[in-house]
Design a protein around this motif. Structure first.
Motif, mmCIF file in Angstrom:
data_model
loop_
_atom_site.group_PDB
_atom_site.id
_atom_site.type_symbol
_atom_site.label_atom_id
_atom_site.label_comp_id
_atom_site.label_asym_id
_atom_site.label_seq_id
_atom_site.Cartn_x
_atom_site.Cartn_y
_atom_site.Cartn_z
ATOM 1 N N UNK A 179 43.970 -51.081 76.925
ATOM 2 C CA UNK A 179 43.069 -50.509 77.809
ATOM 3 C C UNK A 179 42.542 -51.467 79.008
ATOM 4 N N UNK A 181 44.926 -43.513 73.296
ATOM 5 C CA UNK A 181 43.970 -42.517 72.445
ATOM 6 C C UNK A 181 44.534 -42.274 70.999
ATOM 7 N N UNK A 241 35.685 -36.983 77.670
ATOM 8 C CA UNK A 241 36.979 -37.651 78.180
ATOM 9 C C UNK A 241 38.077 -37.130 77.733
ATOM 10 N N UNK A 243 44.749 -26.553 74.472
ATOM 11 C CA UNK A 243 43.979 -27.994 74.071
ATOM 12 C C UNK A 243 42.898 -27.662 73.134
ATOM 13 N N UNK A 302 35.415 -45.357 78.358
ATOM 14 C CA UNK A 302 36.165 -45.333 77.227
ATOM 15 C C UNK A 302 36.252 -46.813 76.640
ATOM 16 N N UNK A 339 46.928 -43.318 79.054
ATOM 17 C CA UNK A 339 45.756 -43.158 78.537
ATOM 18 C C UNK A 339 45.771 -42.477 76.881
ATOM 19 N N UNK A 340 47.036 -41.730 77.073
ATOM 20 C CA UNK A 340 47.023 -40.993 75.581
ATOM 21 C C UNK A 340 47.605 -41.818 74.584
ATOM 22 N N UNK A 365 36.886 -42.684 83.705
ATOM 23 C CA UNK A 365 36.952 -42.527 82.362
ATOM 24 C C UNK A 365 37.472 -43.713 81.515
ATOM 25 N N UNK A 366 38.369 -44.567 81.772
ATOM 26 C CA UNK A 366 38.748 -45.564 81.074
ATOM 27 C C UNK A 366 37.605 -46.460 80.890
ATOM 28 N N UNK A 376 41.063 -37.129 78.479
ATOM 29 C CA UNK A 376 42.389 -37.656 78.521
ATOM 30 C C UNK A 376 42.488 -38.493 77.334
ATOM 31 N N UNK A 377 41.263 -38.742 76.660
ATOM 32 C CA UNK A 377 41.161 -39.835 75.638
ATOM 33 C C UNK A 377 40.883 -38.639 74.188
ATOM 34 N N UNK A 416 50.762 -34.010 72.289
ATOM 35 C CA UNK A 416 49.465 -33.762 71.678
ATOM 36 C C UNK A 416 49.583 -33.002 70.397
ATOM 37 N N UNK A 419 43.523 -45.433 68.992
ATOM 38 C CA UNK A 419 42.239 -45.350 68.794
ATOM 39 C C UNK A 419 42.212 -44.328 67.506
ATOM 40 N N UNK A 441 48.282 -40.760 83.140
ATOM 41 C CA UNK A 441 47.799 -39.917 81.826
ATOM 42 C C UNK A 441 48.645 -40.529 80.604
#
Lengths: 104, 287
Positions: free
Chosen positions: B142, B127, A86, B59, B158, B123-124, B154-155, A88-89, B93, B130, B120
């Protein structure tokens, strides 16, 4: 080579169809001037239209390889890793820092 | 290091990177190696694809904690696209990588204020929570996010993982079922549900696990995990004292079928290697 032939085929097919459309409209106009009844289209226009469609279909199928129609086949080749990835995570606090890290 | 032996030219490298982009693969080490060996010196030849490749490599290099490459690429992208939200995300990031999580959170809040419809940054943020270990907060955020963006697969995936890490199997099952609703033809989602149900244990769950694994096998007959899952759940059910004997016979049949399939497949994959070994041994002995 097959790609360019296919693309030319599609182009010619579509042009034939456009030409047919134009000639049909002209034909109907002609009939309206002569005040004739519209019974059927002249044979050559019908044939031209069918030829255009056939050529376009053939050209389109010659340009590419198609994906499998069943989505199942596509997915069966994917790996476990890629399914659970994933982006984005994504986090960076994994052991990679110690294993590969160039920062101190 | 292995990838550079496989790939011979920068065109092949570019094609491989494109394939990984399309198939959503996280092969960070390979991406960085390809960049260093082939792409880095040939960036100008890539044309418009250059920027997407740069983002991908940035990335990947952050994932490898290779800060110099990442910072160079981000700076170039910033020069070319000064107002871009995607480049801003890369910078955030980078802040995460350096451990400056508070600054990263502030940056993401600013992005959310600028455009609340962009999914996005939310979601970041989750993350980051997390990665800081604040799992309960991450779960709460979430869930709120999913109230708004309900179809984000995706979510859901997760959230399922977060619940699993907390041991809340029932809620994880709910999330995994959402995924099945989205893509019922994908065998992974059925397999995962089978895994979770098997972990939960108990006769009802084991029966459900059996049906999920069977469906996964129906969709993809070559999935070893599903066969093993089938074998394990069927054998647990066949040895369970509370199962009626008629059903036990059925489950034992499933067990024998599964064992047969597993041995067949392993033999198939070993057949060629054993043939090669036996031929080479015979050759050496005849010398």
């Amino acid at each position: 080579m097959a790609q360019t032939i296919g693309k030319i085929g599609v182009l010619v097919g579509v042009m034939l169809l456009c030409h047919t459309g134009y000639s049909v409209s002209q034909h109907l106009q002609f009939l309206r001037y002569n005040e004739d009844e519209f019974t059927s289209l002249p044979l050559d226009m019908v044939l031209e239209a069918l030829l255009g469609v056939a050529l376009a279909i053939w050209g389109a199928s010659a340009t590419k390889t198609f994906k499998e129609i069943r989505a199942v086949e596509d997915i069966a080749c994917k790996s476990y890793e890629s399914f659970f990835n994933r982006p984005n995570f994504m986090t960076f606090n994994h052991r990679g820092k110690k294993l590969f890290g160039m920062t101190n | 290091m292995d990838i550079t032996k496989e790939i011979g030219s920068w065109q092949e490298a570019r094609d491989r990177l494109r394939k990984w982009r399309d198939e959503n693969e996280r092969k960070s080490e390979d991406v960085v190696d390809l960049f260093i060996s082939y792409i880095g010196s040939n960036l100008s030849k890539l044309g418009d694809e250059k920027w997407v490749v740069m983002e991908q490599v940035a990335i990947a290099s952050m994932d490898m904690h290779n800060l110099p490459i990442a910072e160079d690429l981000i700076m170039e992208l910033k020069e070319r696209f000064p107002k871009s939200e995607r480049v801003r995300l890369l910078q955030i990031q980078r802040l995460n990588l350096l451990g400056r999580h508070e600054d990263a959170m502030k940056g993401l809040d600013a992005m959310i204020d600028r455009d609340p419809t962009n999914s996005v940054p939310y979601k970041r943020k989750i993350a980051i929570l997390k990665s800081l270990g604040r799992t309960t907060e991450a779960i709460k955020e979430l869930s709120e996010y999913l109230n708004r963006f309900m179809s984000d697969q995706e979510a859901w995936s997760e959230l399922c993982d977060l619940y699993l890490s907390e041991g809340e199997y029932n809620r994880a099952v709910f999330c995994a079922e959402e995924l099945v609703l989205h893509t019922p033809h994908n065998f992974f989602v059925h397999q995962r549900l089978g895994d979770i149900r098997y972990t939960m244990g108990g006769i009802e769950n084991l029966k459900l696990a059996l049906s999920y694994y069977s469906q996964a096998l129906k969709l993809n007959a070559s999935s070893m995990r599903s066969i093993f899952g089938l074998f394990l759940s069927a054998s647990s059910l066949s040895t369970n004292p509370r199962v009626p004997p008629a059903d036990k016979k059925e489950y034992t049949r499933v067990v024998t079928w599964a064992v047969d399939q597993i041995t067949k497949r392993y033999l198939l994959s070993f057949k060629h290697s054993t043939l090669f070994v036996s031929i080479s041994i015979a050759f050496c002995l005849s010398m």
